[in-house]
Design a protein around this motif. Sequence first.
Motif, PDB file in Angstrom:
ATOM      1  N   PHE A 145       0.830  -1.206   0.000  1.00 25.83           N
ATOM      2  CA  PHE A 145       0.000   0.000   0.000  1.00 25.83           C
ATOM      3  C   PHE A 145       0.865   1.257   0.000  1.00 25.83           C
ATOM      4  CE2 PHE A 145      -2.383   3.295   2.329  1.00 25.83           C
ATOM      5  CZ  PHE A 145      -3.455   3.432   1.460  1.00 25.83           C
ATOM      6  N   LEU A 146       1.935   1.263   0.794  1.00 36.06           N
ATOM      7  CA  LEU A 146       2.835   2.409   0.849  1.00 36.06           C
ATOM      8  C   LEU A 146       3.536   2.628  -0.496  1.00 36.06           C
ATOM      9  CD1 LEU A 146       4.399   1.964   4.404  1.00 36.06           C
ATOM     10  CD2 LEU A 146       2.785   3.724   3.672  1.00 36.06           C
ATOM     11  N   LEU A 147       3.935   1.530  -1.151  1.00 37.49           N
ATOM     12  CA  LEU A 147       4.556   1.653  -2.466  1.00 37.49           C
ATOM     13  C   LEU A 147       3.584   2.214  -3.498  1.00 37.49           C
ATOM     14  CD1 LEU A 147       6.603  -1.678  -2.637  1.00 37.49           C
ATOM     15  CD2 LEU A 147       7.521   0.645  -2.531  1.00 37.49           C
ATOM     16  N   LEU A 148       2.326   1.785  -3.426  1.00 35.37           N
ATOM     17  CA  LEU A 148       1.306   2.294  -4.338  1.00 35.37           C
ATOM     18  C   LEU A 148       1.119   3.798  -4.153  1.00 35.37           C
ATOM     19  CD1 LEU A 148      -0.932   1.807  -6.417  1.00 35.37           C
ATOM     20  CD2 LEU A 148      -2.472   1.270  -4.540  1.00 35.37           C
ATOM     21  N   ILE A 149       1.036   4.242  -2.906  1.00 39.59           N
ATOM     22  CA  ILE A 149       0.904   5.670  -2.615  1.00 39.59           C
ATOM     23  C   ILE A 149       2.111   6.425  -3.146  1.00 39.59           C
ATOM     24  CG2 ILE A 149       0.789   7.395  -0.791  1.00 39.59           C
ATOM     25  CD1 ILE A 149      -1.812   5.908  -1.196  1.00 39.59           C
ATOM     26  N   PHE A 150       3.292   5.869  -2.970  1.00 39.36           N
ATOM     27  CA  PHE A 150       4.518   6.520  -3.427  1.00 39.36           C
ATOM     28  C   PHE A 150       4.493   6.745  -4.936  1.00 39.36           C
ATOM     29  CE2 PHE A 150       8.767   5.988  -5.280  1.00 39.36           C
ATOM     30  CZ  PHE A 150       9.412   7.084  -4.720  1.00 39.36           C
ATOM     31  N   PHE A 151       4.109   5.718  -5.695  1.00 40.45           N
ATOM     32  CA  PHE A 151       4.092   5.837  -7.147  1.00 40.45           C
ATOM     33  C   PHE A 151       2.984   6.774  -7.626  1.00 40.45           C
ATOM     34  CE2 PHE A 151       6.457   1.742  -7.033  1.00 40.45           C
ATOM     35  CZ  PHE A 151       7.577   2.169  -7.729  1.00 40.45           C
ATOM     36  N   LEU A 152       1.866   6.793  -6.931  1.00 37.83           N
ATOM     37  CA  LEU A 152       0.789   7.716  -7.301  1.00 37.83           C
ATOM     38  C   LEU A 152       1.212   9.165  -7.091  1.00 37.83           C
ATOM     39  CD1 LEU A 152      -2.412   5.931  -5.919  1.00 37.83           C
ATOM     40  CD2 LEU A 152      -1.796   6.295  -8.308  1.00 37.83           C
ATOM     41  N   VAL A 153       1.976   9.417  -6.041  1.00 35.66           N
ATOM     42  CA  VAL A 153       2.393  10.783  -5.729  1.00 35.66           C
ATOM     43  C   VAL A 153       3.508  11.253  -6.662  1.00 35.66           C
ATOM     44  CG1 VAL A 153       3.499  12.229  -3.968  1.00 35.66           C
ATOM     45  CG2 VAL A 153       1.668  10.664  -3.324  1.00 35.66           C
ATOM     46  N   THR A 154       4.427  10.370  -7.003  1.00 34.55           N
ATOM     47  CA  THR A 154       5.613  10.775  -7.768  1.00 34.55           C
ATOM     48  C   THR A 154       5.471  10.624  -9.267  1.00 34.55           C
ATOM     49  OG1 THR A 154       6.567   8.547  -7.519  1.00 34.55           O
ATOM     50  CG2 THR A 154       7.139  10.185  -5.846  1.00 34.55           C
ATOM     51  N   THR A 155       4.473   9.879  -9.744  1.00 32.94           N
ATOM     52  CA  THR A 155       4.334   9.643 -11.178  1.00 32.94           C
ATOM     53  C   THR A 155       3.509  10.747 -11.821  1.00 32.94           C
ATOM     54  OG1 THR A 155       4.435   7.249 -10.829  1.00 32.94           O
ATOM     55  CG2 THR A 155       3.573   8.014 -12.948  1.00 32.94           C
ATOM     56  N   THR A 156       3.984  11.253 -12.953  1.00 34.87           N
ATOM     57  CA  THR A 156       3.240  12.247 -13.724  1.00 34.87           C
ATOM     58  C   THR A 156       2.292  11.527 -14.674  1.00 34.87           C
ATOM     59  OG1 THR A 156       5.100  13.786 -13.657  1.00 34.87           O
ATOM     60  CG2 THR A 156       3.414  14.180 -15.334  1.00 34.87           C
ATOM     61  N   ILE A 157       1.014  11.817 -14.526  1.00 33.26           N
ATOM     62  CA  ILE A 157       0.003  11.179 -15.362  1.00 33.26           C
ATOM     63  C   ILE A 157      -0.329  12.118 -16.510  1.00 33.26           C
ATOM     64  CG2 ILE A 157      -2.329  10.221 -15.445  1.00 33.26           C
ATOM     65  CD1 ILE A 157      -2.050   9.625 -12.456  1.00 33.26           C
ATOM     66  N   ALA A 158      -0.094  11.655 -17.724  1.00 26.07           N
ATOM     67  CA  ALA A 158      -0.353  12.481 -18.907  1.00 26.07           C
ATOM     68  C   ALA A 158      -1.848  12.667 -19.074  1.00 26.07           C
ATOM     69  CB  ALA A 158       0.242  11.817 -20.146  1.00 26.07           C
ATOM     70  N   SER A 159      -2.229  13.889 -19.459  1.00 26.94           N
ATOM     71  CA  SER A 159      -3.649  14.180 -19.704  1.00 26.94           C
ATOM     72  C   SER A 159      -3.801  14.741 -21.103  1.00 26.94           C
ATOM     73  CB  SER A 159      -4.185  15.184 -18.676  1.00 26.94           C
ATOM     74  OG  SER A 159      -3.438  16.379 -18.735  1.00 26.94           O
TER      75      SER A 159
END
Length: 210
Positions: free
Chosen positions: A22-36
């Motif tokens: 769960f912590l790893l998932l939160i980390f990637f959601l916060v640091t990853t740029t999602i293209a729009s």
Amino acid sequence: MARKKNRMSQEVNAGSMADIAFLLLIFFLVTTTIASDKGILNILPPKIDPNQPPPEIDKNERNIFNILINANDDLLVEGDYRSDSDGLDEDVKAFVLNFAKPDEETLPLYNSLPASLKALAAQDPTSSDNPKEAVVSIKTNRGTSYEKYLEVFDLVKKAYFDIYAARVNLTTDEYRALTGKDDAEKNLQDRGKEGIPMAISIAEPDKIGS
């Protein structure tokens, strides 16, 4: 009994694995740029009631600047063939500011323009009467590339922004960067646009090959 204890001690405690995942998932959601995906910011007209006939618009042909784009991305601008869009923004500016028939309402508008814009008022009787009557029509083909359509559309908008910027002594990029979030920027935006609406008509595309 000793053998049972050895077997138990070799088991891995996986109780906290879910927390780590769960912590790893939160980390990637916060640091990853999602293209729009970005689209064209336009205000669409209200939906027409299908039970009522469309309104009749009485517009003289000289007040419409026609731009046609075929399936090969070639242009037909006011009846003249073009293989590219070079100079299209300047042609649109000259059309909008032609002032063939300035009336009591638009004459003060002409007098308020800076000298650089007044110089574009050729007063050609075959072109637009005044900026309030001028409409730029863009018609594509179903085979027209999206890139060419955007190129032409942006050049037409640039022509208007060039005019608006010159009226308030800004560069085009400076004017387009105005957000209108404070009174000073809102005032600049309104002064630039006053009396010169950005009238761009997007016509229904033709079928491929027409």
